[in-house]
Design a protein around this motif. Structure first.
Motif, mmCIF file in Angstrom:
data_model
loop_
_atom_site.group_PDB
_atom_site.id
_atom_site.type_symbol
_atom_site.label_atom_id
_atom_site.label_comp_id
_atom_site.label_asym_id
_atom_site.label_seq_id
_atom_site.Cartn_x
_atom_site.Cartn_y
_atom_site.Cartn_z
ATOM 1 N N SER A 237 23.115 68.666 -19.192
ATOM 2 C CA SER A 237 24.236 68.005 -19.863
ATOM 3 C C SER A 237 24.002 66.509 -20.022
ATOM 4 O O SER A 237 24.360 65.923 -21.051
ATOM 5 C CB SER A 237 25.535 68.242 -19.082
ATOM 6 N N VAL A 238 23.405 65.885 -19.013
ATOM 7 C CA VAL A 238 23.258 64.432 -19.019
ATOM 8 C C VAL A 238 22.057 63.989 -19.852
ATOM 9 O O VAL A 238 22.105 62.937 -20.499
ATOM 10 C CB VAL A 238 23.139 63.917 -17.571
ATOM 11 N N PRO A 240 20.600 64.907 -22.822
ATOM 12 C CA PRO A 240 20.782 64.540 -24.239
ATOM 13 C C PRO A 240 21.631 63.286 -24.428
ATOM 14 O O PRO A 240 21.341 62.467 -25.296
ATOM 15 C CB PRO A 240 21.466 65.774 -24.843
ATOM 16 N N VAL A 241 22.687 63.128 -23.607
ATOM 17 C CA VAL A 241 23.540 61.944 -23.730
ATOM 18 C C VAL A 241 22.761 60.687 -23.369
ATOM 19 O O VAL A 241 22.843 59.654 -24.056
ATOM 20 C CB VAL A 241 24.782 62.100 -22.827
ATOM 21 N N LEU A 242 21.981 60.770 -22.287
ATOM 22 C CA LEU A 242 21.174 59.622 -21.880
ATOM 23 C C LEU A 242 20.135 59.280 -22.940
ATOM 24 O O LEU A 242 19.887 58.105 -23.233
ATOM 25 C CB LEU A 242 20.486 59.928 -20.549
ATOM 26 N N LEU A 244 20.355 59.785 -26.191
ATOM 27 C CA LEU A 244 21.003 59.165 -27.350
ATOM 28 C C LEU A 244 21.471 57.749 -27.053
ATOM 29 O O LEU A 244 21.507 56.905 -27.951
ATOM 30 C CB LEU A 244 22.191 60.023 -27.798
ATOM 31 N N CYS A 245 21.829 57.479 -25.790
ATOM 32 C CA CYS A 245 22.315 56.143 -25.438
ATOM 33 C C CYS A 245 21.168 55.149 -25.270
ATOM 34 O O CYS A 245 21.284 53.994 -25.706
ATOM 35 C CB CYS A 245 23.141 56.208 -24.152
ATOM 36 N N GLY A 251 19.780 57.469 -31.338
ATOM 37 C CA GLY A 251 21.236 57.445 -31.292
ATOM 38 C C GLY A 251 21.851 57.016 -32.610
ATOM 39 O O GLY A 251 22.852 57.586 -33.057
#
Length: 307
Positions: A237-238, A240-242, A244-245, A251
């Motif tokens: 979960s983390v 892909p978010v990391l 993109l950030c 991003g």
């Protein structure tokens, strides 16, 4: 994409099993879920190694600021090697797990769970290989899926920083290029930290269970296995978010894609403005790539002139 597959398929199966004590899809899920989870570790491991090699090549390239963009065929070939290699190394997980049932002595309810026990119906040669994999599974996990990506990433980063520091003393690079390289290095370091933090509990539990399993109850072993699985889901979960950030170009491309999808549902005015913008961009690009002026109809000449 593989993280999405883990969250889409494995997470509902685990939650359903914990709530109902029944295994969704039966024996198939007992074999496919561990296979996909171990494949996820392999994909992350070899991807981090490939990214470390890419950063090393970027630092050692004689013209790092003018490196050509890598061809799509080369990227697809690398992804194919990573995915096929990870799935091949995870094939023993399909033969190692099977569905088992147990009756609770208190409530009398029959519960289904997955146990690590090779089937006796396998051929003798394959059965011996699966048993060998089961005995070496703990150290294979620790060496290949934990030590390899961390040591590889750390060594590549140290060499890259040393080379970059030497080059900064001899020549001054562009500020924009240096910032881009710094962002990419921070992205790889962030992905490695998240991966290391999320896989450490599983490796610690594997070592503890290997030497203390006779003294631990089945409920404790099931709880440790559940904790390890949810750490894997947290990583999926983390990550892909990391990504993109920290990786700003990726991003920004993701946000532009989302904005384009939202603008597609807007009224026709937005589409007309978009078409006008695209037409303007086309005209500008044509003026850039073609030196010859655009042909235009001849002007209307006045009557009676010598021309």
């Amino acid at each position: 994409f593989w993280d999405f597959l883990i969250l889409f398929f494995c997470l509902p199966v685990v939650i359903f099993n914990e709530i109902t004590k029944k295994r969704l899809l039966g024996d198939i899920s007992c074999r496919i879920v561990p296979f996909m989870e171990v494949s996820s570790l392999g994909v992350t491991t070899f991807s981090l190694c490939a990214l470390g090699i890419d950063r090393f090549h970027a630092a050692t390239s004689p013209q790092a600021s003018a490196r050509p963009i890598e061809q799509c065929q080369s990227i697809i070939a690398k992804l194919a090697v990573i995915w096929i290699g990870s799935m091949t190394l995870s094939v023993p997980e399909i033969l190692l797990w099977q569905l088992a049932q147990d009756t609770s002595p208190v409530s009398g309810v029959v519960t289904e769970y997955c146990t690590m026990k090779p089937s006796s119906n396998l051929p003798e040669s394959i059965y011996s290989l699966v048993l060998t994999y089961q005995n070496a599974r703990m150290w294979w996990y620790f060496g290949c899926y934990f030590c390899l990506p961390i040591l590889f990433t750390v060594s590549c980063q140290l060499v890259t920083r040393r080379i970059s520091g030497t080059e900064k003393k001899t020549e001054c690079r562009g500020t924009k290029h240096s910032q881009c390289e710094s962002h990419l290095n921070c992205t790889i370091i962030g992905l490695t930290i998240i991966y290391g933090l999320c896989t450490t509990p599983e490796n610690v539990c594997n070592i503890v269970v290997a030497y203390m399993s006779p003294e631990m109850s089945k409920q404790t072993l099931d709880l440790l296995n559940l904790i390890n699985q949810f750490f894997l889901f947290f990583k999926c979960s983390v990550t892909p978010v990391l990504l993109l950030c920290l990786c700003r170009p990726l991003g920004q491309a993701f946000m532009d894609c989302c904005c384009c999808c939202c603008e597609g549902c807007s009224p026709d005015t937005a589409s007309s403005e978009g078409s006008a913008d695209s037409k303007l961009k086309t005209e500008m690009s044509s003026s850039i790539f073609f030196d010859k002026p655009r042909e235009s109809p001849p002007p209307l000449l006045a009557l009676g002139t010598p021309c």
